[in-house]
Design an enzyme around this catalytic site. Structure first.
Site, PDB file in Angstrom:
ATOM      1  N   LYS A 241      89.914  28.018  45.975  1.00 19.70           N
ATOM      2  CA  LYS A 241      90.836  27.392  44.947  1.00 19.70           C
ATOM      3  C   LYS A 241      91.448  28.599  44.207  1.00 19.70           C
ATOM      4  CE  LYS A 241      88.850  22.914  45.285  1.00 19.70           C
ATOM      5  NZ  LYS A 241      87.610  21.813  45.160  1.00 19.70           N
TER       6      LYS A 241
ATOM      7  N   GLN B 130      83.914  20.441  39.857  1.00 23.10           N
ATOM      8  CA  GLN B 130      83.520  20.549  41.238  1.00 23.10           C
ATOM      9  C   GLN B 130      82.500  19.744  41.472  1.00 23.10           C
ATOM     10  OE1 GLN B 130      85.130  22.527  43.633  1.00 23.10           O
ATOM     11  NE2 GLN B 130      83.802  21.336  45.156  1.00 23.10           N
TER      12      GLN B 130
ATOM     13  N   ASP C   7      92.470  16.626  39.974  1.00 22.49           N
ATOM     14  CA  ASP C   7      91.790  16.056  40.975  1.00 22.49           C
ATOM     15  C   ASP C   7      92.112  14.733  41.302  1.00 22.49           C
ATOM     16  OD1 ASP C   7      90.395  17.355  42.951  1.00 22.49           O
ATOM     17  OD2 ASP C   7      88.443  17.224  42.004  1.00 22.49           O
TER      18      ASP C   7
END
Ligand code: NAP
Length: 299
Positions: free
Chosen positions: A62, A106, A129
């Site tokens: 990412k 994450q 997200d």
């Protein structure tokens, strides 16, 4: 919107929905958009807790793609022994920092940590997200916000390859809040207008349900569960599921068999995974525009 100029076909004649290509195109387009806006600082922060190797690989990827897109990336790392309070404090600092536009925690977190209070700290603007209650609520209600990156990536593939959705039948297999449920909402919402069936582990006659579909999105995580018998000729088959085997990563779809029947199909790997990253970056640029980097609006 991206469009893929020259589709590539599988041996069996299906269009290959190439997520690597579309991710790279998206990265270049985001870079161009930031440059047209006068290169304002756009910043994505990631929070990685512990030393889970696949999580580190995902986070590194990412960061790499963010840099290519002209997005600054900031990595916050905490040890596996971090307490709930330490993780929440780290996230709260990023939420309060005006220089940070998008935050990605994450997942999964180590077992002793509860992800819910951590995610609840994220503002809808910085939740790139799209996984918090507020972001999912906004998606349900059709309000502006960030959709979860994996199902959004599926939509970007469908759009880029010109796959029709209006009035089409779609089956989404899997009903998690991470993938299946938001996928159903995105396919069924106004403007996309598919008629969507949501299948899960208690669905009877999955073969019949799938055979009625123009579009199948498999998001289960059971290697090879979708075979040729599930697919009607010409259907679009999108593989989200990821299983690890001795030969590497495999999807829910038996690619060799299904590509000979389908009209379009994603590879695994190289389909939905790269698009998840592309949409994280897309959401980050949108976040910066929402948070007052006005030069990004309308360019
Ligand atoms: P999850 O929370 O475990 O959900 C799996 C879903 O599959 C559940 O809704 C479950 O039904 C359903 N299911 C299980 N067995 C089934 C069966 N035999 N027939 C039909 N449905 C069945 O997983 P997730 O987080 O949604 O992720 C799904 C897969 O996508 C995983 O392999 C994950 O690694 C992968 N993934 C890939 C990407 C990417 O970028 N490509 C991103 C995220 C996730 P019930 O609800 O009835 O239990």
């Amino acid at each position: 919107m991206n469009e893929v100029a020259e589709p590539v076909y599988t041996e069996g004649g299906a269009v290959l929905l190439d997520g690597n290509q579309l991710r790279d195109d998206t990265v270049m387009q985001l870079r161009a958009r930031i440059e047209r806006a006068g290169s304002p600082s756009v910043c994505l922060a990631t929070v990685l807790v512990g030393d889970d190797a696949p999580s580190r690989v995902y986070v590194n990827m990412k960061h790499r793609k963010a840099t290519e897109a002209g997005i600054e990336s900031r990595g916050v790392e905490l040890p596996a022994s971090a307490t709930q309070q330490e993780v929440e404090e780290a996230v709260a600092q990023l939420v309060a920092d005006p220089d940070v536009h998008g935050i990605l925690v994450q997942l999964p977190l180590p077992d002793h940590l509860d992800p819910e209070p951590v995610l609840a700290l994220l503002s809808p603007e910085k939740d790139v997200d799209g996984l918090t209650d507020r972001s999912l609520g906004r998606l349900v209600r059709g309000l502006p916000g960030h959709a979860p990156c994996t199902p959004l990536g599926v939509m970007r593939l469908i759009e880029a390859y010109g796959i029709g959705t209006v009035g089409k039948r779609a089956v989404v297999i899997g009903r998690s809040t991470l993938v299946g449920l938001p996928q159903m909402l995105l396919l069924g919402r106004k403007g996309c207008d598919a008629t969507v069936t949501l299948a899960h582990s208690r669905t009877s006659d999955l073969v019949e349900v799938c055979r009625s579909a123009d579009i199948i999105v498999a998001a289960v995580g059971q290697a090879g569960m979708i075979t040729g018998e599930h697919v009607r000729p010409g259907a679009t088959v999108i593989d989200v599921g990821v299983s690890r085997s001795e030969t590497g990563i495999v999807g829910d779809v038996v690619f060799d068999e299904v590509q000979a029947i389908a009209g379009a199909i994603t590879p695994m790997p190289g389909g939905t995974g790269p698009m998840t990253i592309a949409c994280l970056l897309e959401n980050t640029v949108s976040a910066a525009a929402m948070l007052g980097v006005t030069s990004l609006s309308g360019v």
